[in-house]
Write an enzyme that holds these catalytic residues in place. Sequence first.
Site, mmCIF file in Angstrom:
data_model
loop_
_atom_site.group_PDB
_atom_site.id
_atom_site.type_symbol
_atom_site.label_atom_id
_atom_site.label_comp_id
_atom_site.label_asym_id
_atom_site.label_seq_id
_atom_site.Cartn_x
_atom_site.Cartn_y
_atom_site.Cartn_z
ATOM 1 N N THR A 144 0.985 -1.257 0.074
ATOM 2 C CA THR A 144 0.080 0.121 -0.028
ATOM 3 C C THR A 144 1.050 1.277 -0.038
ATOM 4 O O THR A 144 2.085 1.204 0.313
ATOM 5 C CB THR A 144 -0.786 0.053 1.213
ATOM 6 O OG1 THR A 144 -0.074 0.349 2.349
ATOM 7 C CG2 THR A 144 -1.652 -1.308 1.455
ATOM 8 N N ASP A 145 0.247 2.439 -0.195
ATOM 9 C CA ASP A 145 0.954 3.528 -0.292
ATOM 10 C C ASP A 145 1.068 3.859 1.346
ATOM 11 O O ASP A 145 0.090 3.279 2.030
ATOM 12 C CB ASP A 145 0.399 4.835 -1.055
ATOM 13 C CG ASP A 145 1.492 5.712 -1.435
ATOM 14 O OD1 ASP A 145 2.402 5.874 -0.693
ATOM 15 O OD2 ASP A 145 1.294 6.633 -2.466
ATOM 16 N N TYR A 146 1.532 5.116 1.819
ATOM 17 C CA TYR A 146 1.736 5.333 3.127
ATOM 18 C C TYR A 146 0.348 5.516 3.862
ATOM 19 O O TYR A 146 -0.263 6.309 3.314
ATOM 20 C CB TYR A 146 2.834 6.763 3.091
ATOM 21 C CG TYR A 146 3.524 7.160 4.321
ATOM 22 C CD1 TYR A 146 4.622 7.083 4.405
ATOM 23 C CD2 TYR A 146 2.826 7.434 5.556
ATOM 24 C CE1 TYR A 146 5.469 7.471 5.423
ATOM 25 C CE2 TYR A 146 3.472 7.875 6.665
ATOM 26 C CZ TYR A 146 4.891 7.801 6.549
ATOM 27 O OH TYR A 146 5.585 8.386 7.649
#
Length: 745
Positions: A290-292
């Site tokens: 996932t992104d942050y």
Amino acid sequence: MKYYIFLILSLILFVSCSTEESEDVKTFQSGQEYRTQIDSILAIMTLEEKVGQMTQFTSSWDVTGPAIDENYKSHIKAGRVGSVFNAHSAGYTRELQKIAVEETRTGIPLIFGYDVIHGFKTIFPISLGEAASWDLEIIEQSSRIAACEASAAGLHWTFAPMVDVSREPRWGRISEGAGEDPYLGSKIAVARVRGFQGDDLKDITTVVACAKHFIAYGEPQAGRDYHTVDISERTLRDIFLPPFKMALEAGVGTVMTAFNEYDGMPATGSRYLLTDLLKDELNFKGFIVTDYTSINELVPHGVARDEKDAARLAVIAGADMDMQGGTYMENLVQLVEEGEVDLALVDEAVRRILEIKFKLGLFEDPYRYSDEDREKATIMKPEYVEAARNIGRKSIVLLKNDSAILPLENITGRIALIGPLGNTNEVLGSWHGAGNYDHAVSLFKGLKENAPKGVSIQYAKGVDVANNDRSGIDQAVALALQSDVVILALGESEHMGGEAASRAQIGIPGAQMALFDAIKATGKPIIVVLMNSRPLAIPQLDEQADAILETWFLGTQAGNSIADVIYGKYNPSGKLPVTFPRSLGQVPIYYNSKNTGRPLNPMEKYTSRFLDESNDPLYPFGYGLSYTSFGYSDLTVEKATYQMDEEIRISVKVSNFGDRKGEEVVQLYVRDLVGSVTRPVRELKGFQKILLEPGQSRFLSFVLTQKDLAFTTKSMEFKAEPGDFKFWVGGSSTADLTGNFNIEK
């Protein structure tokens, strides 16, 4: 005792591997060669340890997002972390790896990631600028060098390339990609994946690449980062998906989810995007990160009740690793025990993650990337720095050159360098990795150190980039009056581009245009050097400056690269990978738009046009001038009519009519005149970058196949359709040398 368990496990893995048939070449990409080893590991892991492999935390060495969990070391020791990012250097990664390998029950090594976007220590042009080179060989070279440096500093994984197509100049992260075109973006995606990953991830000079952000992140409404994306599935597949497909074909090891929603569901929680499309339809075998904190953000998006519900949605969607959010660590064990999440989903995610660790050779030697002697010997080698200079100058686009004022190769006398970006080392651009400003060459330094004999360079700042203080303009004017020519360095600060750096206005900020007006009033010739992260609306500069160089942010060797072009040591060859609008009101504006039922007719009111602005861009996609002149002629197509399975061969003669050798990007565009659904007015379908000596001509050939002409049809099939086609060949998307062909049913 814990390290002893790791040694026993390693022995089991070695024995199981030795009993398998040797099919290294065939099984490497599929991961089959590691299946027995991974099964052995999964068999001894607890559910908590499996979830740990699906958890990633940042170290405190760098900040690339909101909240940082300072307990990452204790989480590693507890076996609750499988990956760490923002931790680099051979020594520090060894320290953290030692905790994972020698102080946990399983001894499974960590994978270290970092945003190595356009260089690690040796910084190359921002990705959008590098795309302006249209030179796939040097783009692959820059990624190769970045991988060599990053891997020497203990890193295994880069969160690059960003392959998001973007037609939105207000969006700050347009700087991170390859621009507006899916064909060019696809070619560049492949070059970057190859550069990072090489031929074999066991080679310790490689790093795993990550295609991001899946998907359509580059189309946020109003250009505002993290904002809603609302597009059709056909647009998704024809415009935004192709670079991801090509990255997958190139073997990219990981994919990152996007922050935006698609069809009402945030990408990180979309089973359609992550499993149905990416893993099943496109057969992606790596792992998805996932992104942050994007799992946590499913709550404010409004599709999850709380973070436990968000974790459930994400893992069912197919997100294998949770970056920084801690939602898997806190909730996934309970979700499995309660029957909300199938254990098989956890096992599949861990299998994908462990497979990448095997491919990197981390189970053979967890410390193989943490060699301080190699790090010292590798970082910023002289040949890397020289490559940065060469790649920088190839990324510069000459937008205007009235009266051939450039190059200044025979100039004598005084040059005034004026402007807020003339004497700054902030030329690295956003996402510049571990780059050091102390190593960056400013424009002033580059001009002085490369100046022809007898040339004097003096500098005045004039104004700042963003504020309205005009107190320094008088000093700048005085310097201009004493000089023979003015080089005016204008644009954005490097922090105006990148993540969370959207701009509602895309002109030159602050008092810089007041400075331009004052210098223009002196009557001195003005060469504008632009530094910026996005396309800018600069109609006044186009009208009044004598020359304009688009230099983006060129990285470590920026000043030297620009000086090479200004002084004529290199003939600029860059072409725009994105359209420059005349005004913000034209946005979004891109070359491969659809026609309308009422196409532009300047003589009629009721056609698709503005009352107060031209439909045409300031500078079109593919545009860029040279110090020489190129001509196109003898455009031919092998025959007028083809069968669907035949190759279409197009040839053209390209000539250098000038007195200087130069590189030209020869571009082929095609239009499908009638389709089952509406088709773009032009689409890039091929390009070649060639070097021609003065007076030299070359015949070039392009080959089109059914695959090149395919699109998502009315029935949602991706295929070519028979019919009439028009094509153009030239030096930009406005090429007017044209021909036709037909494909029979």
